[in-house]
Design an enzyme around this catalytic site. Structure first.
Site, PDB file in Angstrom:
ATOM      1  CE1 TYR A  53      -3.343   2.937   1.020  1.00 51.25           C
ATOM      2  CE2 TYR A  53      -1.514   3.604   2.424  1.00 51.25           C
ATOM      3  CZ  TYR A  53      -2.714   3.884   1.808  1.00 51.25           C
ATOM      4  OH  TYR A  53      -3.288   5.116   1.964  1.00 51.25           O
ATOM      5  CD  GLU A  87      -6.229   4.931  -0.617  1.00 50.45           C
ATOM      6  OE1 GLU A  87      -5.712   5.327   0.450  1.00 50.45           O
ATOM      7  OE2 GLU A  87      -7.241   4.219  -0.663  1.00 50.45           O
TER       8      GLU A  87
END
Length: 382
Positions: free
Chosen positions: A101, A189
């Site tokens: 991530y 993101e």
């Protein structure tokens, strides 16, 4: 403005972030043709702005044309957490060995942007942040200077990313920050950023939210606005009504006047064990029709099991609010969701007297009103 995955990936790819080959499709035949061109296996992904698409059946992996047709037919037209799916992204499947991530957002507590990296990619990062905050490495950035390359490398190494791909991951993170800054982003993101057996990193998902008030500076993003907003009919309706509205994932509908008051109500819903379904600010001076419009919006959300009104009268008058609530509810033979009302401030006493208590539950304090709404929602779920 929330970009769809396919839009965010376009922005990321244009900036040099590696992304899988993909094609947007609006029909089953288009999806199958795209899969044939890309080559199997392919992922068929619902293009709606909601988390947990895979668990809800909105992402499927097709190994051949028959599966591509079946899965595209299943996903197109489905209701995914209250959102209608009218587009799918047909995307080259990535053979990965690890999922990471990477993200950039504003840390309002610190008053600075923060870059984040975790080796716990591919799962709900909010749950990771709550249950294992140490699993996410963070680096605050001075906005006057931007992100330095050493900061990107530092946060990547702090997260424990393998050295073989650390520099590439740091490069993706640096590009993500530059996009966030250049495009007036609020969030950017990639979850997951996949690592292949050949030590390549590929953005298998993409999220980018942009400040609406800055769109005039970004004609490329402004051109995406209609498509970006097209997935949520409630947010479109909010624009028509002129409300500040954000759809959330819970089942307690919230209506208030003033952003601070609504945020306080959201916090109290959480405090009493409930989950907010929305943020809806009707603004100051709300008349009866505006209140009726707000109820129409919240009732239209299938996820809502109860509604709490929190109105403090300054410019807004309690008697006008009460008239709007009565006006909206009297249209129904049966009230679709239980409504709890708390009025305070200007003409609150008059409003309390006007409210039809056969249609709503009236509470004297905000705490009692929120707790009652949470209890109602729990009873519906049970």
């Amino acid at each position: 403005m929330k970009l769809h995955e396919y839009q965010a990936k376009q922005v990321f790819a244009d900036a040099g972030v590696p992304t899988p080959a993909s094609t947007l499709a609006t029909t089953v035949d288009e999806a199958v043709d795209a899969a044939e061109e890309i080559g199997y296996p392919v992922a068929i992904k619902a293009q709606v702005q909601v988390g947990g698409r895979g668990k809800a059946g909105g992402i499927k992996l097709a190994e051949n044309a028959d599966e591509a047709r079946e899965y595209a037919d299943d996903i197109l037209g489905m209701d995914l957490k209250g959102l209608h799916v009218d587009r799918v992204l047909v995307e080259e499947a990535v053979d990965f060995v690890n999922e990471l991530y990477v993200g950039v957002t504003m840390d309002r507590g610190e008053g600075k942007p923060v870059a984040m990296v975790s080796t716990r990619g591919g799962v709900n990062i909010e749950e990771v942040a709550e249950e294992e905050p140490e699993a996410i490495a963070r680096e605050h950035i001075d906005p006057a200077f931007g992100m330095h390359h050493y900061q990107a490398r530092k946060v990547v190494y702090d997260a424990g990313v393998d050295r073989e791909v650390a520099n590439d991951v740091a490069g993706v993170l640096k590009t993500l920050y530059d996009l966030w800054e250049d495009k007036d982003g609020s969030d950017a993101e990639i979850n997951p950023l996949m690592v292949t057996a050949d030590d390549e990193v590929i953005a298998a998902d993409a999220v980018m939210n942009v400040d609406d008030d800055a769109l005039f500076r970004h004609p490329d993003l402004e051109a995406m606005e209609d498509e970006a907003d097209g997935g949520d009919e409630l947010e479109q309706k909010a624009d028509e009504y002129g409300f500040d509205y954000v759809r959330l994932s819970g089942n307690v509908g919230i209506i208030g006047n003033g952003a601070g008051l609504v945020m306080t109500t959201l916090d109290l819903v959480d405090h009493f064990g409930g989950e907010p379904a929305n943020f809806l600010d009707v603004g100051g001076g709300a008349k009866a029709q505006r209140i009726a419009n707000a109820l129409d919006m919240v009732f239209s959300d299938d996820n809502v099991d109860s509604v709490v009104f929190n109105i403090f009268g300054g410019i807004t008058r309690g008697d006008e609010v009460a008239k709007g609530i009565n006006q909206a509810l009297e249209q129904f033979d049966e009230i679709p969701k239980p409504v709890v009302v708390r009025l305070a401030g200007t003409n609150a006493t008059e409003g309390m007297e006007i409210l039809n208590e056969d249609l709503v539950t009236v509470e004297q304090t905000l705490e009692d009103a929120v707790e009652r709404a949470v209890i109602y929602a729990e009873e519906v779920e049970a």
